[in-house]
Design a protein around this motif. Structure first.
Motif: not given
Length: 749
Positions: A529-540
């Motif tokens: 609500m107060h920031a824009k954290p980064e959504l991350e897709l991680l594949y190994q």
């Protein structure tokens, strides 16, 4: 010489089959009875000089009969009363009591063979006049007395003479009892260790041969004995981890060889006897413990290989006992490998010099434990001179068969010309062949694991899924059908059409529920609500080989609009109708080639997927779904599934291959560490030959060779002053070319 000594040991002696059967009886069917017979044989009979008393063979026959009776009695008792022994203890009961729970003819056959061999040996000794009983003496005297014109009755006279011999023997025995002996003298008299009566024999080369064969077999088959796949040689080379038990055992075997060499150089029978009994007890205890352990674990293959190792070790003990019986050579022992110039001696000597550190360790041991006036450097110089002379003797023996002016024969040119050139050519091309696709040691490095996660950085993932095959090879596909051209442009330029690929996809739903605690969930909602954290897709993507070498890991940042961020907040609040977030072209699904490069396709509108992120609420639990609609290379149509990948792997050296330890090297590293080293060694053998002509081109080395033999003889006799004087004269001969030329002439010159 080696074959002749082997014949004298094993074929020309009627007691050899008996000791051989003692060893086989201990290995094939070990019980407390076979151990008693073996210890009695190697600890007394084989040491006895000149031969064990006839009572020993009689007692051995009685023991064999007794042991056969015990086996049969236990079998009859077990059959009559049906005694049941727990499987946990049956092995130990069989070992310590000879208990037979079922009919087994093997121990009876071994004991019967022993009885037959001992009987034949007794008959042979009586035939040769070495085994006399009371009746034999009386018959002999009866035959001889008429020839010396005795007037009395022959039978009465023979009895009187026999009684006189017996009376004289008893009087001598009483005198011996009154004398005081030290412990060493008592042991020497018991076994006949009087060094003045020993003829002296050299069985050292047979000792070394048996020890080395046992070490090699133990090293190559240790993983069968331990029952652990991690102890295989290929696993050791790939993981760089060695079982400490194998290290301790190899170190103990090596120390036994060193101690045996020291005793041989000192020619000390006392230390040889002590060392013999230590090894006899140690090997017997070790064999008993390992046999029970392997039988308990039902490791039949490991027990078979251990039996082979112990056969060579027990044979070593037998040869050691014979060495004690005959004593060490009186003079300086000759080195067997440099005595002859035949092809077998040359081959063994070449192998002996090639093995790293063997020659140097022998020289260090010999100098350390030999009484000599020479320092270490002088000792090494003397040994090197003898080596040079031996090589010259070999060359002179070869050219002596060739006529003057005759051309070299075809076989010599084939061996030293064509085959040598071919070997060097293969060495030169070996790194290129090793890394080529024709190497039979290579295998396709299949993908074994794929893990996909979606979440915000610093927080536990929202979505987690994993693809895993027990047999990942089944997902392999040939790439050639898909490497077609579209609009005269190849689809994927970086892909090798001759290498297979794998098409892999995970399921849309998450494998795990969200593990957020209520405070953590509220904290994440507050952060969104107060920031824009980064959504991350991680594949190994993990290949079958070690992850540190062949693992692909990539992260993709999924940019979210304000409305999409608000939708995720609603999802986390577990609303009744959660929204669905559309993530078009969220990630590059394919296309990872053999070099672990992530390939950008020329047709993203076809191959890049359209994905959605949704959530499912199950009671109080919640899990996310990541569903993608993408173009499948298998069906050549659009399909809906989880994250999908097309991965083209590479070939690697098999983990079971002997060359697996070289898989981490590059072509440059292999050339610098292997080819250049071989090249420099070869260059050192063909360079600087002109500077060694003064002693390498001698016409005859027999005079100088005899001179060195006199030096060794002086050392063995303890005349160190003469040893040092002869060494200085030898150095003077090699330092002065004129003197060396005179000593190196042929006899007629």
């Amino acid at each position: 010489i080696f074959l002749h000594k082997s014949y004298l040991l094993f074929l020309s002696r009627t007691d050899a089959p008996i000791y051989f059967l003692y060893i086989l009886n201990l290995i094939i069917y070990p019980t407390i009875f076979s151990i008693i017979l073996f210890l009695f044989a190697m600890g007394f009979a084989a040491l006895r000089n000149p031969l064990p008393h006839r009572y020993y063979w009689d007692i051995s026959i009685l023991l064999c009969c007794l042991f056969i009776s015990i086996h049969y009695i236990t079998y009859i008792i077990n059959t009559a009363f049906l005694i049941e022994i727990s499987a946990q203890y049956i092995l130990y009961v069989q070992f310590f009591t000879g208990w037979l729970d079922k009919f087994n003819i093997l121990p009876m056959i071994m004991y019967l063979l022993l009885i037959f061999s001992i009987t034949f040996h007794k008959w042979n000794l009586r035939y040769r006049g070495e085994y006399k009983s009371k009746k034999d003496v009386e018959n002999e005297l009866t035959r001889l007395l008429p020839l010396i014109h005795y007037k009395q009755d022959t039978a009465l006279e023979s009895k009187r003479i026999y009684q006189k011999i017996k009376r004289d023997f008893n009087e001598k025995a009483k005198k011996i009892k009154k004398q005081k002996y030290s412990t060493l003298e008592i042991v020497s008299n018991l076994f006949g260790f009087n060094k003045n009566t020993k003829i002296g024999a050299d069985y050292y080369i047979i000792h070394i041969f048996l020890d080395l064969v046992a070490i090699v077999i133990f090293f190559l088959t240790f993983h069968f004995m331990s029952g652990r796949a991690s102890d295989k040689l290929e696993t050791i080379t790939s993981t760089n981890q060695v079982n400490i038990v194998m290290v301790i055992a190899l170190a103990a075997f090596f120390m036994c060889i060193c101690i045996d060499r020291i005793i041989f150089m000192k020619r000390s029978l006392v230390f040889k006897i002590i060392f013999h009994f230590i090894l006899l007890i140690a090997y017997t205890i070790w064999w008993t413990f390992q046999y029970l352990q392997l039988r308990e674990n039902d490791n039949i293959v490991g027990l078979a290989f251990l039996s082979i190792v112990m056969f060579f070790k027990m044979t070593y003990l037998w040869i050691s006992a014979i060495q004690i019986r005959f004593g060490f050579p009186k003079t300086y022992p000759k080195e067997l490998l440099i005595t002859n110039t035949d092809i077998i001696s040359r081959a063994f000597y070449g192998l002996y010099r090639i093995l790293p550190f063997v020659y140097e360790l022998r020289l260090i041991l010999d100098w350390t434990f030999t009484k000599t006036a020479l320092d270490y450097q002088a000792w090494m110089v003397l040994e090197d001179i003898r080596t040079v002379l031996y090589n010259r003797r070999i060359y002179l023996a070869q050219i002596s068969k060739k006529k003057a002016g005759a051309s070299q024969d075809f076989l010599t040119k084939l061996i030293w010309g064509f085959l040598f050139f071919l070997a060097l050519f293969i060495v030169l091309l070996f790194p290129l062949i090793f890394f080529s696709n024709i190497n039979p040691a290579l295998e396709y490095n299949t993908i074994s694991d794929i893990k996909v996660t979606i979440g915000f950085k610093g927080w536990d993932p929202l979505y987690t899924n994993r693809w895993y095959y027990l047999k990942p090879e089944s997902s392999r596909r040939p790439w050639a059908p898909y490497a077609t051209y579209m609009d005269d442009v190849r689809k994927f330029q970086e892909f090798d059409p001759n290498v297979d690929f794998q098409y892999l996809n995970v399921t849309p739903y998450s494998n795990e529920f969200i593990t957020f605690s209520p405070p953590a969930r509220l904290a994440l909602i507050d952060s969104l609500m107060h920031a824009k954290p980064e959504l991350e897709l991680l594949y190994q993507i993990t290949r079958k080989s070690p992850e540190s070498i062949l693992k692909v890991e990539n992260s993709v940042a999924l940019s979210l609009s304000d409305s999409q961020q608000q939708q995720i907040i609603e999802m986390l609040r577990q609303v009744s109708n959660p929204p669905v977030i559309v993530l078009n072209q969220a990630y590059n699904p394919l296309f990872i080639n053999a070099e672990k490069q992530i390939i950008e396709t020329s047709y993203p509108e076809i191959y890049w997927p359209n994905c959605t992120l949704s959530v499912s609420n199950v009671s109080t639990n919640q899990f996310f779904n990541f569903e993608c609609s993408s173009y499948s290379l298998e069906s050549l149509d659009t399909i809906t599934t989880g994250a999908a990948f097309a991965v083209q792997s590479t070939n690697i050296v098999k983990s079971s291959s002997t060359f697996s330890f070289m898989s981490g090297l590059s072509i440059i590293a292999l050339y610098t560490s292997f080819v250049l080293v071989v090249g420099r060694l070869l260059r050192s053998t063909v360079s600087g030959l002109a500077g060694t002509l003064s002693y390498q081109a001698l016409d005859d080395v027999n005079f100088i060779w005899s001179f060195i033999e006199f030096l060794y003889l002086a050392r063995s006799r303890g005349n160190l002053e003469m040893e040092e004087k002869l060494y200085k004269q030898l150095i003077h001969i090699f330092r002065d070319p004129t003197t060396l030329h005179k000593w190196g002439k042929k006899k007629h010159e």
